[in-house]
Design a protein around this motif. Structure first.
Motif, PDB file in Angstrom:
ATOM      1  N   CYS A   3       0.838  -1.201   0.000  1.00 38.43           N
ATOM      2  CA  CYS A   3       0.000   0.000   0.000  1.00 38.43           C
ATOM      3  C   CYS A   3       0.874   1.252   0.000  1.00 38.43           C
ATOM      4  N   THR A   4       0.263   2.372  -0.347  1.00 37.59           N
ATOM      5  CA  THR A   4       1.016   3.632  -0.468  1.00 37.59           C
ATOM      6  C   THR A   4       0.523   4.716   0.485  1.00 37.59           C
ATOM      7  N   HIS A   5      -0.300   4.361   1.477  1.00 42.00           N
ATOM      8  CA  HIS A   5      -0.807   5.400   2.378  1.00 42.00           C
ATOM      9  C   HIS A   5       0.293   5.865   3.338  1.00 42.00           C
ATOM     10  N   LEU A   6       0.018   6.929   4.074  1.00 40.95           N
ATOM     11  CA  LEU A   6       1.045   7.596   4.877  1.00 40.95           C
ATOM     12  C   LEU A   6       1.604   6.720   5.985  1.00 40.95           C
ATOM     13  N   PHE A   7       0.805   5.825   6.531  1.00 40.36           N
ATOM     14  CA  PHE A   7       1.209   5.073   7.722  1.00 40.36           C
ATOM     15  C   PHE A   7       1.625   3.641   7.402  1.00 40.36           C
ATOM     16  N   VAL A   8       1.899   3.351   6.132  1.00 41.76           N
ATOM     17  CA  VAL A   8       2.228   1.974   5.770  1.00 41.76           C
ATOM     18  C   VAL A   8       3.575   1.542   6.338  1.00 41.76           C
ATOM     19  N   ASN A   9       4.539   2.469   6.435  1.00 38.68           N
ATOM     20  CA  ASN A   9       5.883   2.134   6.926  1.00 38.68           C
ATOM     21  C   ASN A   9       6.171   2.707   8.309  1.00 38.68           C
ATOM     22  N   VAL A  10       5.128   3.166   9.006  1.00 38.66           N
ATOM     23  CA  VAL A  10       5.322   3.768  10.320  1.00 38.66           C
ATOM     24  C   VAL A  10       5.318   2.672  11.377  1.00 38.66           C
ATOM     25  N   ASN A  11       6.337   2.628  12.197  1.00 44.43           N
ATOM     26  CA  ASN A  11       6.441   1.609  13.251  1.00 44.43           C
ATOM     27  C   ASN A  11       5.816   2.123  14.550  1.00 44.43           C
TER      28      ASN A  11
END
Length: 635
Positions: free
Chosen positions: A312-320
């Motif tokens: 996915c490309t939303h803002l929180f996809v890579n937020v830990n």
């Protein structure tokens, strides 16, 4: 000296710091529910030159574009708000639904429907959880009926909260809060009648089962209408995996350790027929596909493996961050955007709806058809509300959008009532179409639950709309609107008690068992009914009552009037304001203390040759001191 001071300036005493002091005097012959005249304060069109007309057209077009933009952001913020609530309380909602022993109690099921819808701020989400549990066999349709009633109540809190943003003006707040709570009263009254009826006769279940059995319904696909426009923005911010909440509710152990934030938007599942080891021959898929080799038993079985294809490309996809932290961030931002857009929408509407434009819109929305077809107008409003809700696919969005229009006086409460009833129908038609997209083996149960929701609202409309004197929600909403306009703090008390305290109280009694629920609930209910009957008799036929019961004066004032509580709230507010003001003054004094002392040391005292000028200067200094003292002591 004081005589000179009084002759030079007249200072009015500060009013008492109470919400009553915020209420302006109204003429006694003025109906507070009359819609205000939206006067045109601008230059008439005929008085404008060519340049002025072109400029006005451009300004009007710009306002319309801004209005559509703010409305778009308002709808998107509601969607993000729903996602935020699901991140904060979604897993808790799944845990609540998992306790089947509690759900078997109709009152507990009703309250759980209310609480879960409040947690996820979406009746569609809570309804989908119920449908998934019915489809998986964890719940029967009969048990799910009270939960569906609860979701209908829980979804009406959004527009009530929206009305709170218009508390600045008393008349506007009165109309807005009444326009919002007319939806609440309809839902509560419908539940008070239909829940006992359903428990006694199974009315909703039997009628919807008859409909399902009578018609051969094929699977279809739910349409995407407004979502096509809003999804590009909302899905670029956050995307959720709805199967996690349903998995927790259905008892999937793996779902509890999963995040609600969707990481992979496209996956591929490969199913392969392969040999697997099973404990014994009874576990084989078929007797012909079973082999025994020593101590091992083999069989052929379809094994599925899921492969991640596209992230996915939303803002929180890579937020830990944990789901709770992301949910709180989105909750704060979405509330900020929601309130800002609402305030700007109201201001734009106030600036646009003036003069002839306002007259035309008010006439179209509030005028009845000529006699003898005036009764048709309300039913057309119901159809309009249903159609608009079907387009936006959310009753919360539609009712929240008309609430500020009721507040500023464009739509009357009598017209907002059928529009709200139509929104209830519109949201159920969307659920029916969504249920028709279910697989064939679960289609019947899913569609029956959706029809239960639809029939509940249709029956409620039959009870509380066709005959004018049965439109009790309008009278109750107006009464509550008048109270909240006089005591604005009571609006917050109403929301907290009706949507949080009361459901949690009933839920706690339900957990303790039927005996406790009946032992505590029945006396309270009987007391409320007796109080209501006495109130009605006091207004209609006081002669039928004993002399002592013809008024509530024998009770302490705080037990039958909000005025003492208003004084308490006023004192608390005054203390808080005073503390804040004192802290601010103290900080300002500390900040400028050194500078002021330096200026005083450098200041050269002016000596006047004329004694009259010196006396005038002294009087002016005294006036400034007195005004400063009054300013410091005013609450």
């Amino acid at each position: 000296m004081y005589s000179n001071f009084s002759s030079l300036v007249k200072v009015k005493a500060s009013p008492a710091h109470s919400t009553m002091a915020l209420i302006e005097d109204e003429p006694e012959d003025m109906d507070p529910w009359d819609m205000p005249e939206l006067k045109d304060t601008g230059v008439p069109w005929s008085a404008l030159d060519t340049k002025g007309k072109v400029l006005r057209v451009f300004v009007s077009v710009g306002k319309i574009v801004l209005l559509l933009g703010f409305l778009y952001m308002f709808i998107c913020s509601l969607d993000i708000l729903s996602s935020a609530f699901q991140l904060v309380g979604g897993k808790a909602a799944g845990d609540i639904f998992q306790d089947n022993s509690v759900l078997s109690n109709p009152l507990a099921g009703l309250v759980i429907g209310v609480l879960v819808t409040l947690l996820v701020q979406s009746s569609s989400t809570s309804s989908s959880i119920v449908v998934s549990m019915v489809s998986s066999g964890l719940l029967t349709v009969q048990v799910a009926v009270p939960i569906i009633m609860g979701t209908n109540i829980g979804t009406s809190v959004t527009n009530t909260l929206v009305a709170m943003t218009q508390a600045g003006d008393r008349s506007t707040f009165r109309r807005a809060f009444a326009g919002a709570t007319v939806h609440d009263f309809f839902n509560w009254l419908s539940v008070l009648v239909l829940l006992p009826l359903e428990v006694a006769t199974g009315y909703l279940y039997e009628v919807t089962k008859l409909i399902i059995d009578s018609f051969k319904i094929e699977s279809g696909e739910a349409p995407d209408l407004l979502n096509v426009i809003t999804d590009p923005l909302t899905e670029s911010i956050i995307q959720l995996d709805q199967s996690v909440i349903s998995g927790i509710a259905t008892g999937d152990p793996e779902a509890r350790n999963k995040s609600l934030i969707l990481k992979w938007c496209k996956t591929f599942t490969n199913t392969t027929l392969m040999n697997v080891t099973v404990p014994g021959p009874e576990n084989c898929t078929s007797p012909t596909l079973c082999w025994v080799d020593g101590n091992y038993t083999f069989t052929l079985k379809n094994v599925s493996e899921t492969y991640d294809v596209r992230k996915c490309t939303h803002l929180f996809v890579n937020v830990n961050l944990p789901d709770l932290a992301v949910g709180l961030i989105l909750l704060a931002l979405s509330l900020l955007v929601l309130c800002s857009c609402l305030v700007l929408i109201v201001k734009l509407l106030n600036s646009m709806l003036k003069g002839q434009v306002a007259a035309v819109i008010k006439k179209i929305l509030n005028t009845d058809f000529p006699f003898p077809f005036g009764w048709v107008t309300g039913y057309i409003a119901i159809l309009v509300g249903a159609a608009m809700t079907f387009v936006v696919q959310s009753s919360s969005v539609f009712t929240s959008a008309i609430t500020p229009l009721v507040g500023i006086g464009v739509i009357s409460i009598e017209r907002a009532y059928p529009l709200s009833l139509g929104s209830n129908i519109g949201t159920t038609t969307t659920a029916i179409l969504a249920a028709m997209a279910s697989p064939g083996d679960t289609l019947a149960n899913a569609l029956q639950i959706a029809l239960v929701h639809f029939l509940f609202n249709i029956t409620g409309i039959v009870l509380w709309y066709p005959i004018p004197f049965t439109r009790i929600p309008i009278r109750l909403a107006k009464g509550l609107g008048s109270i909240t306009a006089k005591y604005r703090w009571f609006a917050a008390v109403y929301i907290i008690c009706c949507f949080f305290v009361l459901p949690l109280f009933v839920f706690s009694l339900s957990l303790a068992g039927w005996q406790v629920l009946v032992g505590v609930g029945v006396p309270i209910l009987v007391l409320l009914i007796i109080t209501l009957i006495i109130n009605v008799l006091q207004k209609r036929k006081p002669g039928c009552l004993p002399a002592a019961l013809r008024s509530w004066d024998f009770l302490p004032l705080w037990a039958h009037s909000l005025a003492p509580w208003d004084k308490v709230i006023g004192v608390i507010t005054a203390k808080c304001c005073c503390c804040c003001k004192c802290c601010q003054v103290s900080s300002n004094d500390q900040e400028h203390g050194v500078q002021e002392s330096a200026e005083k040391n450098k200041k050269v005292h002016t000596v006047y040759d004329n004694l009259a000028m010196s006396a005038e200067k002294e009087v002016e200094d005294e006036i400034k001191i007195e005004l400063k003292i009054l300013e410091m002591t005013r609450l």
